[in-house]
Design a protein around this motif. Structure first.
Motif, PDB file in Angstrom:
ATOM      1  N   HIS A 100       0.802  -1.225   0.000  1.00  0.00           N
ATOM      2  CA  HIS A 100       0.000   0.000   0.000  1.00  0.00           C
ATOM      3  C   HIS A 100       0.831   1.269   0.000  1.00  0.00           C
ATOM      4  N   MET A 101       2.120   1.139   0.182  1.00  0.00           N
ATOM      5  CA  MET A 101       2.938   2.345   0.319  1.00  0.00           C
ATOM      6  C   MET A 101       3.099   3.068  -1.017  1.00  0.00           C
ATOM      7  N   SER A 102       2.984   4.396  -0.960  1.00  0.00           N
ATOM      8  CA  SER A 102       3.313   5.193  -2.145  1.00  0.00           C
ATOM      9  C   SER A 102       4.835   5.241  -2.242  1.00  0.00           C
ATOM     10  N   LYS A 103       5.339   5.823  -3.327  1.00  0.00           N
ATOM     11  CA  LYS A 103       6.789   5.947  -3.496  1.00  0.00           C
ATOM     12  C   LYS A 103       7.402   6.700  -2.303  1.00  0.00           C
ATOM     13  N   GLU A 104       6.765   7.829  -1.952  1.00  0.00           N
ATOM     14  CA  GLU A 104       7.308   8.642  -0.854  1.00  0.00           C
ATOM     15  C   GLU A 104       7.270   7.869   0.450  1.00  0.00           C
ATOM     16  N   GLU A 105       6.159   7.141   0.656  1.00  0.00           N
ATOM     17  CA  GLU A 105       6.049   6.379   1.909  1.00  0.00           C
ATOM     18  C   GLU A 105       7.096   5.275   1.990  1.00  0.00           C
ATOM     19  N   SER A 106       7.408   4.689   0.821  1.00  0.00           N
ATOM     20  CA  SER A 106       8.413   3.622   0.856  1.00  0.00           C
ATOM     21  C   SER A 106       9.771   4.204   1.237  1.00  0.00           C
ATOM     22  N   VAL A 107      10.055   5.427   0.764  1.00  0.00           N
ATOM     23  CA  VAL A 107      11.340   6.056   1.121  1.00  0.00           C
ATOM     24  C   VAL A 107      11.352   6.359   2.620  1.00  0.00           C
ATOM     25  N   GLU A 108      10.225   6.879   3.116  1.00  0.00           N
ATOM     26  CA  GLU A 108      10.140   7.163   4.555  1.00  0.00           C
ATOM     27  C   GLU A 108      10.322   5.896   5.379  1.00  0.00           C
TER      28      GLU A 108
END
Ligand SMILES: NC(=O)C1=CN([C@@H]2O[C@H](COP(=O)(O)OP(=O)(O)OC[C@H]3O[C@@H](n4cnc5c(N)ncnc54)[C@H](O)[C@@H]3O)[C@@H](O)[C@H]2O)C=CC1
Ligand SMILES: CC(=O)C(=O)O
Ligand SMILES: [Mg+2]
Length: 707
Positions: A681-689
């Motif tokens: 479910h993670m967006s690109k930004e969330e995966s980086v976070e």
């Protein structure tokens, strides 16, 4: 997206009470995967650490949105507030400890659990948790994982039986840092004018002594001064250290398995003191950089690579394991050296060799099934074979083949942009690769695949491969199967006036390549004539990559490349060189074309995704991510890779790209409380976070003793 956990201690008294407020600002809320497992706030709950000196306390979240946790992924802001009263008889439980305690509070979790079925992931990366230590007194001072030297607060000295074992004054982390940097700078001053090798080894020694004494401080200085210190702990100095290892040896680091340990490895692996291991770097010392077979002395390479893992990828240094598999050496000088520390016998070959690697891999997997294993500096004949043998069974990769390929491909794509051409023109680039070993073939394989993807047909790019016997064509007998796909047909080379075995200069003159890549290990092979021939390249911005390590083995120096091939070239080298001052007064930019830009992110991404294999797709994602990092403006200045100063940031991006590739290939099994669904479910930004949240950072954690 803001995903933050703010913890504020409102008032601090020597005794009671404490009032603590926790604010979750737009925290991400996931439905809980395993309902019976409770809930977590951030990563910290993940750790099942308990602090025996704290009781749980009532902690009531309020202002929770009524519909929280109803859909699959939501954001929510809410506050929790409580007044805590218990026995803080120690005054050294300052902010950080409290914060962690709050996030771990069983009562918070319980309250949330009662109200609804969800878990909350909040950023807690800057919050150091208490660290459980199973030893006391002098044993702690002698353990670099826990030692804080003079930095132990007085109350911690009391609790851990350190009182009287240290001078009375407590020195802050910052003061310790400054003190070390001052000594380092004086050493630089005092060694001025001495031979490079003397200065480099002196620098390595002072850093190594700190590494052996206090890892937290060591990694803090390494991270903050990575540009200055990477050349000391990594290439080129690490090569010199390996060459002189038997003389430099003071204390062991990592594990040593030898041919004598056959049948014992499954039990030996339990001699390693850490319960958890995330990253293993394994070598058999058979091809150390471009320095050849250095036997057991090659252990310096896994140590240096893992230092980069800690510095760049934030892998916890208590969870890394450098391994030397000593199966003998064919280096006659070492065999005759009475001080050589490895087995004084010829290398094992064939079935005997592979069975011992099998045994080690099984042992590693049995104890730490989730660990990522990086193969490093294996000689050609075993590099490909072990990669093929283990990559479908274990979470492993070969850095020299795959990591190097990813970095080189990112550089090659950059050179297309530097010519102001669209990336799709990569299919027409003429590239000469010098060195048909693990690294050279890895690069060609990945470049072929990239051309295949871009052109959509079976690729027949203008790539030329040269080894010690010259240009490789299909006419050559006994070509290694790994090299044969890249052997040119004789008709094709004859049409441009070349033949089987044509030498490097001839090939450069006839092909007029856009790019010349050196992965031969032969220092100076790009000599004046070869570099001058690159002036006739068909590219307006010819590119020269002298990627062999260490510095003396580079195919040419940066200064020579700009001097002979022209100011308009793009230049990369495996070991660092200073930028070159050009005749125009401008600066010729030196790129460090080294796999260090990728392997930390590959390992980290594989680890946090919980993937049990590392695929070509994950490697490709890593390379593409690195390639896209550089702006057009930078490319025009000849900059192909970001500054090493931002390596931690780059590694987080690369790690997240690898993670997302693992998700898309259905390989991400999750890690700890973050399961495959949450990852998906993670967006690109969330995966980086998420990747960043998993990175360790050197701070002194409060130590809590447990028997
Ligand atoms: N910059 C980076 O990130 C990396 C650099 N390397 C460097 O690449 C070099 C080679 O590494 P591997 O491929 O693993 O070694 P390898 O031993 O597998 O291959 C060396 C190749 O160079 C060829 N060669 C030797 N003498 C030559 C000559 N005079 N002319 C043309 N070709 C010649 C050999 O025939 C062989 O094909 C090493 O110096 C290593 O440090 C390797 C991995 C990563
Ligand atoms: C950089 C590296 O991995 C090598 O030179 O072998
Ligand atoms: Mg290597």
């Amino acid at each position: 997206m803001i995903n933050q956990l703010n913890v504020r201690m409102i008032e601090e008294f020597r005794y009671l009470p404490y009032e603590i407020e926790v604010t979750f600002e737009r925290a991400h809320v996931f439905p809980t995967r395993q309902k019976d497992k409770g809930y977590h706030i951030g990563q910290s709950i993940n750790h099942s650490l308990t602090c025996p000196e704290f009781d749980s306390f009532p902690f009531v979240p309020h202002s929770l949105p009524a519909n929280l946790g109803q859909s699959s992924l939501e954001q929510a802001s809410f506050n929790c507030k409580t007044t805590v009263g218990y026995r803080p008889i120690r005054t050294d439980y300052h902010g950080d400890m409290w914060r962690k305690t709050v996030t771990r509070s069983a009562a918070v979790v319980e309250n949330l659990r009662k109200s609804r079925s969800f878990s909350i992931a909040a950023s807690t990366s800057s919050i150091p948790g208490p660290c459980i230590v199973h030893k006391r007194g002098a044993d702690i001072l002698h353990d670099p994982w826990f030692n804080k030297d003079t930095g132990f607060p007085l109350t911690e000295r009391d609790r851990l039986g350190l009182r009287g074992l240290l001078p009375p004054r407590v020195i802050s982390f910052e003061q310790q840092y400054d003190r070390f940097m001052e000594s380092y700078r004086s050493l630089e001053k005092n060694t001025e004018g001495q031979p490079d090798s003397v200065v480099s080894l002196a620098k390595w020694r002072i850093l190594n002594r700190l590494h052996d004494r206090n890892e937290t401080l060591y990694y803090k200085v390494l991270i903050d001064n990575i540009k200055d210190f990477a050349p000391v702990i990594y290439t080129p100095t690490v090569g010199l250290v390996c060459q002189n290892y038997s003389g430099l040896f003071r204390r062991p680091r990592g594990m040593y398995f030898s041919a004598k340990d056959r049948g014992e490895m499954m039990s030996m692996i339990y001699n390693w003191p850490a319960h958890e291991v995330d990253m293993v770097v394994l070598t058999d010392g058979s091809r150390i950089l471009g320095l050849g077979d250095l036997g057991v002395q090659g252990i310096g390479i896994p140590i240096g690579k893992l230092d980069m893992y800690v510095a760049a990828a934030g892998i916890n240094p208590q969870r890394v394991l450098p391994i030397m598999l000593d199966v003998g050496t064919n280096n006659q000088k070492l065999l005759e050296d009475p001080l050589y520390l490895g087995l004084r016998e010829q290398r094992l070959e064939g079935e005997e060799y592979i069975s011992i690697v099998d045994e080690l891999m099984e042992a590693l997997h049995a104890r730490w099934p989730k660990a990522v294993i990086q193969f490093e500096d294996f000689q050609f004949k075993w590099a490909f074979e072990t990669l093929q043998r283990y990559r479908k069974k274990f979470c492993m990769f070969n850095d020299d083949i795959q990591g190097t390929a990813g970095v080189a491909l990112a550089g090659l794509l950059g050179t297309v942009r530097a010519q102001s051409r669209p990336l799709s023109d990569f299919v027409d680039q003429k590239i000469v690769v010098v060195g048909a070993g693990s690294a050279g073939l890895g690069v060609l394989k990945m470049a072929y695949e990239a051309v295949g993807r871009m052109s959509g047909t079976t690729p027949n790019p203008q790539f030329f491969l040269i080894d010690k016997d010259g240009l490789i064509t299909k006419e050559r007998s006994g070509v290694d199967p790994a090299a044969s796909p890249f052997a040119k047909s004789i008709g094709e080379v004859q049409s441009i006036g070349l033949q089987e075995g044509s030498d490097l200069l001839e090939v450069v003159k006839k092909v007029k390549p856009h790019v010349l890549v050196g992965l031969s290990g032969v220092g100076g092979i790009f000599n004046e004539q070869v570099l001058k021939a690159m002036r006739d390249s068909d590219s307006p911005r010819p590119a020269i990559f002298a990627m062999s390590n260490p510095t003396n083995n580079a195919e040419c120096t940066a200064a020579d490349a700009f001097k002979h091939a022209g100011d308009n070239i793009v230049f990369g080298s495996g070991s660092p060189f200073q930028n070159v001052v050009l005749g125009s007064g401008k600066s010729g930019h030196v790129n460090q074309a080294n796999n260090m830009y990728l392997f930390p992110g590959i390992g980290l991404g594989a680890l946090v995704s919980g993937a049990h294999l590392i695929t070509d797709g994950m490697m490709h994602a890593a390379s593409t991510c690195l390639a896209s990092y550089i702006t057009d403006e930078e490319i025009q200045q000849g900059i192909l890779y970001p500054s090493i100063n931002s390596i931690r940031k780059i590694t987080a991006e690369v790690g997240a790209a690898v993670l997302r590739a693992a998700v898309s290939e259905d390989l991400a099994e999750g890690r700890g409380e973050v399961g495959p669904k949450e990852l998906a479910h993670m967006s690109k930004e969330e995966s980086v976070e998420y990747v960043k949240r998993n990175m360790w950072y050197p701070v002194y954690s409060p130590l809590v003793h447990e028997k």
